[in-house]
Design a protein around this motif. Structure first.
Motif, PDB file in Angstrom:
ATOM      1  N   LEU A  54      50.990  13.370  -4.597  1.00  0.00           N
ATOM      2  CA  LEU A  54      50.425  12.889  -5.969  1.00  0.00           C
ATOM      3  C   LEU A  54      49.516  13.361  -7.395  1.00  0.00           C
ATOM      4  O   LEU A  54      49.725  13.406  -8.501  1.00  0.00           O
ATOM      5  CB  LEU A  54      49.979  11.199  -5.872  1.00  0.00           C
ATOM      6  N   ARG A  55      48.793  13.933  -6.944  1.00  0.00           N
ATOM      7  CA  ARG A  55      47.499  14.905  -7.063  1.00  0.00           C
ATOM      8  C   ARG A  55      48.296  15.999  -7.598  1.00  0.00           C
ATOM      9  O   ARG A  55      47.591  16.833  -8.275  1.00  0.00           O
ATOM     10  CB  ARG A  55      46.685  14.716  -6.428  1.00  0.00           C
ATOM     11  N   ASP A  56      49.243  16.714  -7.633  1.00  0.00           N
ATOM     12  CA  ASP A  56      49.785  18.158  -7.190  1.00  0.00           C
ATOM     13  C   ASP A  56      48.941  19.328  -7.417  1.00  0.00           C
ATOM     14  O   ASP A  56      49.087  19.279  -8.059  1.00  0.00           O
ATOM     15  CB  ASP A  56      51.277  17.281  -8.606  1.00  0.00           C
ATOM     16  N   PRO A  57      48.134  20.205  -5.884  1.00  0.00           N
ATOM     17  CA  PRO A  57      47.107  20.006  -6.653  1.00  0.00           C
ATOM     18  C   PRO A  57      47.350  22.106  -6.228  1.00  0.00           C
ATOM     19  O   PRO A  57      48.616  21.886  -6.207  1.00  0.00           O
ATOM     20  CB  PRO A  57      46.587  20.025  -5.513  1.00  0.00           C
ATOM     21  N   GLY A  58      47.487  22.480  -7.299  1.00  0.00           N
ATOM     22  CA  GLY A  58      47.615  24.775  -6.852  1.00  0.00           C
ATOM     23  C   GLY A  58      47.126  24.610  -5.680  1.00  0.00           C
ATOM     24  O   GLY A  58      47.661  25.701  -5.017  1.00  0.00           O
ATOM     25  N   ILE A  59      45.590  23.950  -5.147  1.00  0.00           N
ATOM     26  CA  ILE A  59      45.044  24.478  -3.577  1.00  0.00           C
ATOM     27  C   ILE A  59      44.860  22.964  -2.992  1.00  0.00           C
ATOM     28  O   ILE A  59      44.090  22.157  -3.335  1.00  0.00           O
ATOM     29  CB  ILE A  59      43.694  25.357  -4.249  1.00  0.00           C
ATOM     30  N   LEU A  60      45.202  23.609  -1.777  1.00  0.00           N
ATOM     31  CA  LEU A  60      45.481  22.742  -0.746  1.00  0.00           C
ATOM     32  C   LEU A  60      44.355  22.929   1.014  1.00  0.00           C
ATOM     33  O   LEU A  60      44.706  23.961   1.056  1.00  0.00           O
ATOM     34  CB  LEU A  60      46.726  22.489  -0.166  1.00  0.00           C
ATOM     35  N   ILE A  61      43.569  21.997   1.581  1.00  0.00           N
ATOM     36  CA  ILE A  61      42.884  22.305   2.249  1.00  0.00           C
ATOM     37  C   ILE A  61      43.258  21.139   3.748  1.00  0.00           C
ATOM     38  O   ILE A  61      43.078  19.794   3.269  1.00  0.00           O
ATOM     39  CB  ILE A  61      41.086  21.871   1.873  1.00  0.00           C
ATOM     40  N   LEU A  62      43.233  22.076   4.447  1.00  0.00           N
ATOM     41  CA  LEU A  62      43.791  20.934   5.399  1.00  0.00           C
ATOM     42  C   LEU A  62      42.756  21.165   7.135  1.00  0.00           C
ATOM     43  O   LEU A  62      43.156  21.785   7.200  1.00  0.00           O
ATOM     44  CB  LEU A  62      45.481  21.371   6.667  1.00  0.00           C
ATOM     45  N   ASP A  63      41.690  20.299   7.124  1.00  0.00           N
ATOM     46  CA  ASP A  63      41.311  20.256   8.047  1.00  0.00           C
ATOM     47  C   ASP A  63      41.216  19.040   9.465  1.00  0.00           C
ATOM     48  O   ASP A  63      41.118  17.670   9.341  1.00  0.00           O
ATOM     49  CB  ASP A  63      40.324  19.361   7.584  1.00  0.00           C
ATOM     50  N   GLU A  64      41.927  20.063   9.993  1.00  0.00           N
ATOM     51  CA  GLU A  64      42.217  19.637  11.475  1.00  0.00           C
ATOM     52  C   GLU A  64      42.609  18.322  11.029  1.00  0.00           C
ATOM     53  O   GLU A  64      42.911  17.094  11.968  1.00  0.00           O
ATOM     54  CB  GLU A  64      41.128  18.853  12.509  1.00  0.00           C
ATOM     55  N   ALA A  65      44.165  18.203  10.507  1.00  0.00           N
ATOM     56  CA  ALA A  65      44.893  17.784   9.533  1.00  0.00           C
ATOM     57  C   ALA A  65      46.110  16.609  10.797  1.00  0.00           C
ATOM     58  O   ALA A  65      46.021  14.937  10.182  1.00  0.00           O
ATOM     59  CB  ALA A  65      45.328  17.728   8.116  1.00  0.00           C
ATOM     60  N   THR A  66      46.302  17.368  12.088  1.00  0.00           N
ATOM     61  CA  THR A  66      47.360  16.667  13.197  1.00  0.00           C
ATOM     62  C   THR A  66      46.169  16.934  14.194  1.00  0.00           C
ATOM     63  O   THR A  66      46.826  16.217  15.626  1.00  0.00           O
ATOM     64  CB  THR A  66      48.066  17.293  12.867  1.00  0.00           C
ATOM     65  N   SER A  67      45.369  16.537  14.676  1.00  0.00           N
ATOM     66  CA  SER A  67      44.892  16.949  16.000  1.00  0.00           C
ATOM     67  C   SER A  67      44.299  16.124  16.596  1.00  0.00           C
ATOM     68  O   SER A  67      44.280  15.999  17.996  1.00  0.00           O
ATOM     69  CB  SER A  67      43.606  17.945  15.571  1.00  0.00           C
ATOM     70  N   ALA A  68      44.512  15.046  15.815  1.00  0.00           N
ATOM     71  CA  ALA A  68      43.725  13.862  16.325  1.00  0.00           C
ATOM     72  C   ALA A  68      45.522  13.030  16.828  1.00  0.00           C
ATOM     73  O   ALA A  68      44.778  11.855  17.005  1.00  0.00           O
ATOM     74  CB  ALA A  68      43.376  12.842  15.939  1.00  0.00           C
ATOM     75  N   ILE A  76      42.391  24.477   7.910  1.00  0.00           N
ATOM     76  CA  ILE A  76      41.293  24.346   9.642  1.00  0.00           C
ATOM     77  C   ILE A  76      42.288  23.884  10.378  1.00  0.00           C
ATOM     78  O   ILE A  76      42.179  22.660  10.654  1.00  0.00           O
ATOM     79  CB  ILE A  76      40.308  23.957   9.627  1.00  0.00           C
ATOM     80  N   ALA A  77      42.032  24.516  11.695  1.00  0.00           N
ATOM     81  CA  ALA A  77      43.107  24.299  13.125  1.00  0.00           C
ATOM     82  C   ALA A  77      42.650  24.449  14.673  1.00  0.00           C
ATOM     83  O   ALA A  77      42.802  25.646  14.133  1.00  0.00           O
ATOM     84  CB  ALA A  77      45.089  23.687  12.537  1.00  0.00           C
ATOM     85  N   HIS A  78      43.516  23.970  15.034  1.00  0.00           N
ATOM     86  CA  HIS A  78      43.773  24.938  16.751  1.00  0.00           C
ATOM     87  C   HIS A  78      44.501  25.000  16.753  1.00  0.00           C
ATOM     88  O   HIS A  78      44.498  25.503  18.055  1.00  0.00           O
ATOM     89  CB  HIS A  78      42.494  24.174  17.641  1.00  0.00           C
ATOM     90  N   ARG A  79      45.330  23.889  16.930  1.00  0.00           N
ATOM     91  CA  ARG A  79      46.504  23.997  17.342  1.00  0.00           C
ATOM     92  C   ARG A  79      47.580  24.685  17.169  1.00  0.00           C
ATOM     93  O   ARG A  79      47.952  24.964  15.995  1.00  0.00           O
ATOM     94  CB  ARG A  79      47.521  22.407  17.433  1.00  0.00           C
ATOM     95  N   LEU A  80      47.974  25.255  18.099  1.00  0.00           N
ATOM     96  CA  LEU A  80      49.091  26.894  17.708  1.00  0.00           C
ATOM     97  C   LEU A  80      50.463  26.160  17.460  1.00  0.00           C
ATOM     98  O   LEU A  80      50.832  27.160  15.890  1.00  0.00           O
ATOM     99  CB  LEU A  80      49.837  27.629  19.220  1.00  0.00           C
ATOM    100  N   SER A  81      51.023  24.939  17.331  1.00  0.00           N
ATOM    101  CA  SER A  81      52.151  24.481  16.236  1.00  0.00           C
ATOM    102  C   SER A  81      51.740  24.626  14.643  1.00  0.00           C
ATOM    103  O   SER A  81      52.315  24.453  14.198  1.00  0.00           O
ATOM    104  CB  SER A  81      52.688  23.098  16.424  1.00  0.00           C
ATOM    105  N   THR A  82      50.181  24.816  14.452  1.00  0.00           N
ATOM    106  CA  THR A  82      50.271  24.608  13.015  1.00  0.00           C
ATOM    107  C   THR A  82      49.953  26.223  12.656  1.00  0.00           C
ATOM    108  O   THR A  82      49.901  26.363  11.595  1.00  0.00           O
ATOM    109  CB  THR A  82      48.738  23.510  13.032  1.00  0.00           C
TER     110      THR A  82
END
Length: 595
Positions: A496-510, A535-541
Motif C-alpha cells: 500500500l505504501r508503494d515504496p521505491g526502496i524495500l527492506i526485508l529483515d529476515e522476513a521469512t526466517s520464522a 537481510i536473510a540467512h535462508r538460501l531460498s531467499t
C-alpha cells in the motif's frame, strides 16, 4: 540524552505559562473565589452581631431581614464555591490534556537513540503519573492558595479592625508558619523527584514482564518476576515513607503553631473582656477570624510544599519539553529513484561507543537492484538497514540517495519512499484495516485500496474468513494471528505504501514451509521494480538476489551472485552455505545407521 535544567524562577514560570491557554476560565474561577472569600469574611461579623444582641432577640425574635440576609449569604457562598471548584478543576484537566499531547508529540519525534536509552515503562510513567501531578497544584492547588492568601489578608484586616492588641500574637505565629513551609519546600522537591523516579522504575519493570508474559510463564519465572517487581516497589515504599515522615513532621509543627495561636488568643481575649475593652460577640468573631487566618496561613505554606513537590515530580517532563522536538528536515516531495550509496561509513551504537558496528563500508546499490546482506550475527547487516531508515547517523562517511546526501534530501522525504517487512512484524492492537492503512499517514485509505493491497499480499482470503473481516481486532502485537498471517499483513502494508526502496529483515526466517511459500510469493510481488535490501540467512531467499554482499565484523568481505561466490570455496559465503545445508539435512543422511 542529557537535558538542560532551568534555574532560578524559570521552573515556576514554565509551569505557570501552561495556564495561559485557559486564562479566561482561570480568571472566572478566581473571580468566583474572591466573591466566596468576601462572603466567608462576612459570616463572623454577622455571628458577632447576633451574640451581642441576644438579649434584644429574646423578646422580639430574630428579625426576618437578618435571617433572609444570612440565607442569601450562605446560598451565594455555596454557588460561588461550586463555580470556583468546577472552573479550576476543568482548567486543570485541559492543561493536563494539552501537556500530555505536547509530551507525547515530543517523545514520539525523538530519534531512535533516545528511545534506546529510555524504557517504554519509564516514558509511560512520565505521561501518566508525572503529568497528573500538575493538575492538583497548578489549578486547584494554586486556586486554593490564592483563596487562602486572600482570606489571610482579609482576615488580618478584620482582626486589626476588631482589636489591634489581640492581633499581636498572630504577628508571631503566622510568619513562623510560613517560614516552616518555606524551609521544608526544598526538601519536598528532592523527595518528590525520588518518588517519581521510583514510580517510573516500578512501571518499567511491570511493563517489561507483562510484555513478555509468555516467556515468563514458559520458563516458570512468575516468582522471579514477582521478586523483581517487589524490589522496585520496596524502593518506592522506602522513598514514599521518608516523604511521609517529612510531611508528618511538618503537619505536627503546623498543628502546634495553630493551637498555640488559638490558646493565646482566647486567654488574651478573656482578659480584654474582663477589662471591658472587648465584647463577647467581638471575641467570638475574633476567634473565628483568627481560625480562618491561621488555617489560611497553613494552607499557603502547604501549597508551597505541594508546589515544590510538583516541581520535583515534573522536572523531567519540562526538561524534555525544553529540548523540544529534534529538527527534522521537511519533506521536499522529491521522488527517489532508488539508488543508494554508502561511502566510507563508520558507525558505533550510542550505547556501545567502544564497539564498531560498521568500519568504513563502501556499498553501491543501483535502482531496482535486489541486494542480499548475509553474514554471521553482529556482522552489521541490520545496522545498514537502520542507517538507510535514518534511525541513526553515520559517525563518518556519507549516506547518499540518488547521489544526494541524505541530510540534504531530508529524513521525512527519505522515509516516505521506504517500507520495511521485519521478521516479527510490528502490529498495533487495532483492526487489520488500521494496521494496513498505517502505511499512508495523513490521509484516509479506502476499503478498495486495502483490499487491493491484501490481494497482492495473498492476505485477502484469510482476512475475509474472519467474522469481522478487515475490522477484526488483531490484539496486542498481533497475538490473535499466526506468524504467516502477520507477515502477509505487513507485506500488504508495504504494498500500500508503494515504496521505491524495500527492506526485508529476515522476513521469512520464522515461518513453516507452507507459510513461507505464501509469504515468499507475496514478497516476490512486493519486490518487483523496487530497490530491495534483503537481510536473510535462508538460501531460498538469498538466491533470489541480483547481488549478495557478505559481511563480517562491520566490513564487506565478498560481493557477487550466488554462483560466483560458491566458486570461491574458501570464502566466507561458501562456509555459511555449507553450514546451513548441514544443519538442514536430516540426521539420517548426515549420520547413516551402521549396517
Amino acid at each position: 540524552m542529557k537535558f538542560r535544567r532551568a534555574a532560578g524562577w524559570e521552573p515556576h514560570l514554565e509551569r505557570l505559562r501552561l495556564a495561559y491557554p485557559v486564562r479566561w476560565r482561570v480568571a472566572a474561577g478566581l473571580a468566583c473565589m474572591v466573591a466566596a472569600v468576601g462572603l466567608q469574611l462576612a459570616i463572623p461579623h454577622g455571628i458577632a452581631y447576633a451574640v451581642d444582641n441576644i438579649d434584644r432577640f429574646r423578646d422580639g425574635g430574630i428579625p426576618f431581614h437578618l435571617v433572609l440576609t444570612m440565607l442569601v449569604v450562605v446560598v451565594l457562598y455555596a454557588v460561588t464555591s461550586m463555580a470556583r471548584f468546577y472552573l479550576m478543576h476543568t482548567a486543570g484537566y485541559r492543561i493536563v490534556a494539552r501537556v500530555r499531547r505536547r509530551l507525547f508529540d515530543t517523545i514520539v519525534h525523538q530519534p531512535i537513540p533516545f528511545h534506546d536509552q529510555h524504557h517504554v515503562g519509564e516514558l509511560s510513567s512520565r505521561l501518566s503519573a508525572d503529568v497528573m501531578a500538575l493538575h492538583e497544584s497548578l489549578t486547584m492547588g494554586a486556586g486554593n492558595a490564592l483563596r487562602s492568601l486572600t482570606l489571610l489578608l482579609g482576615g488580618l484586616a478584620m482582626l486589626l479592625h476588631l482589636s489591634p492588641v489581640l492581633s499581636l500574637p498572630l504577628a508571631v505565629f503566622i510568619p513562623a508558619s510560613l517560614l516552616v513551609g518555606k524551609r521544608s519546600g526544598a526538601s519536598y522537591r528532592e523527595r518528590s523527584r525520588e518518588v517519581q523516579s521510583s514510580m517510573a522504575a516500578a512501571g518499567k519493570t511491570a511493563q517489561e514482564y507483562f510484555s513478555n508474559v509468555r516467556l515468563v510463564q514458559a520458563f516458570n519465572q512468575q516468582d522471579g518476576a514477582a521478586r523483581a517487581y517487589a524490589r522496585t516497589v520496596r524502593r518506592l515504599l522506602e522513598v514514599s515513607m521518608a516523604n511521609a515522615r517529612m510531611m508528618a513532621v511538618y503537619q505536627g509543627l503546623q498543628s502546634i503553631l495553630t493551637l498555640l495561636a488559638l490558646v493565646v488568643t482566647v486567654c488574651l481575649g478573656v482578659h480584654l473582656i474582663a477589662q471591658g475593652v472587648l465584647s463577647i460577640g467581638e471575641l467570638t468573631a475574633f476567634i473565628l477570624y483568627a481560625s480562618m487566618v491561621t488555617d489560611a496561613a497553613s494552607s499557603v505554606a502547604e501549597f508551597w510544599n505541594s508546589w515544590m513537590r510538583t516541581l520535583g515530580a515534573t522536572d523531567r517532563i519540562f526538561a524534555l519539553l525544553r529540548e523540544g522536538q529534534p529538527p527534522l528536515a521537511a519533506d521536499t516531495g522529491r521522488r527517489l529513484g532508488g539508488a543508494i550509496a554508502l561511502r566510507g561509513v563508520r558507525f558505533s551504537y550510542p550505547e556501545r561507543p567502544g564497539m564498531t558496528a560498521l568500519d568504513g563500508i563502501d556499498l553501491e546499490i543501483a535502482p531496482g537492484e535486489k541486494v542480499a546482506l548475509v553474514g554471521p550475527s553482529g556482522a552489521g547487516k541490520s545496522t545498514i538497514a537502520n542507517l538507510i531508515l535514518g534511525h541513526y547517523r553515520p559517525e563518518a562517511g556519507q549516506m547518499l540517495f540518488d547521489g544526494v546526501d541524505a541530510a540534504e534530501i531530508g529524513l521525512a522525504a527519505v522515509r516516505r519512499h521506504i517500507a520495511i517487512v521485519e521478521q516479527e512484524p510490528s502490529l498495533f492492537s487495532g483492526s487489520i484495516a488500521e494496521n494496513i492503512a498505517f502505511a499512508l499517514p495523513g490521509r484516509e485509505v479506502t476499503r478498495e485500496e486495502l483490499v487491493a493491497a491484501a490481494r497482492l499480499a495473498h492476505a485477502h482470503d484469510f482476512i475475509s474468513a474472519f467474522p469481522q473481516g478487515y475490522d477484526t481486532v488483531v490484539g496486542e502485537r498481533g497475538v490473535q494471528l499466526s506468524g504467516g498471517q502477520k507477515q502477509r499483513i505487513a507485506i500488504a502494508r508495504a504494498l500500500l505504501r508503494d515504496p521505491g526502496i524495500l527492506i526485508l529483515d529476515e522476513a521469512t526466517s520464522a515461518l513453516d514451509a507452507a507459510s513461507e511459500r505464501l509469504v515468499q510469493s507475496a514478497l516476490d510481488t512486493l519486490m518487483q521494480g523496487r530497490t530491495t535490501i534483503i537481510i536473510a540467512h535462508r538460501l531460498s531467499t538469498i538466491a533470489k538476489a541480483d547481488r549478495i554482499v557478505v559481511m563480517d565484523d562491520g566490513v564487506v568481505r565478498q560481493q557477487g551472485s550466488h554462483a560466483e561466490l560458491m566458486r570461491q570455496p574458501d570464502g566466507l559465503y561458501a562456509a555459511l552455505i555449507r553450514n546451513q545445508v548441514q544443519h538442514q539435512m536430516p540426521a539420517r543422511i548426515l549420520h547413516p545407521a551402521s549396517p
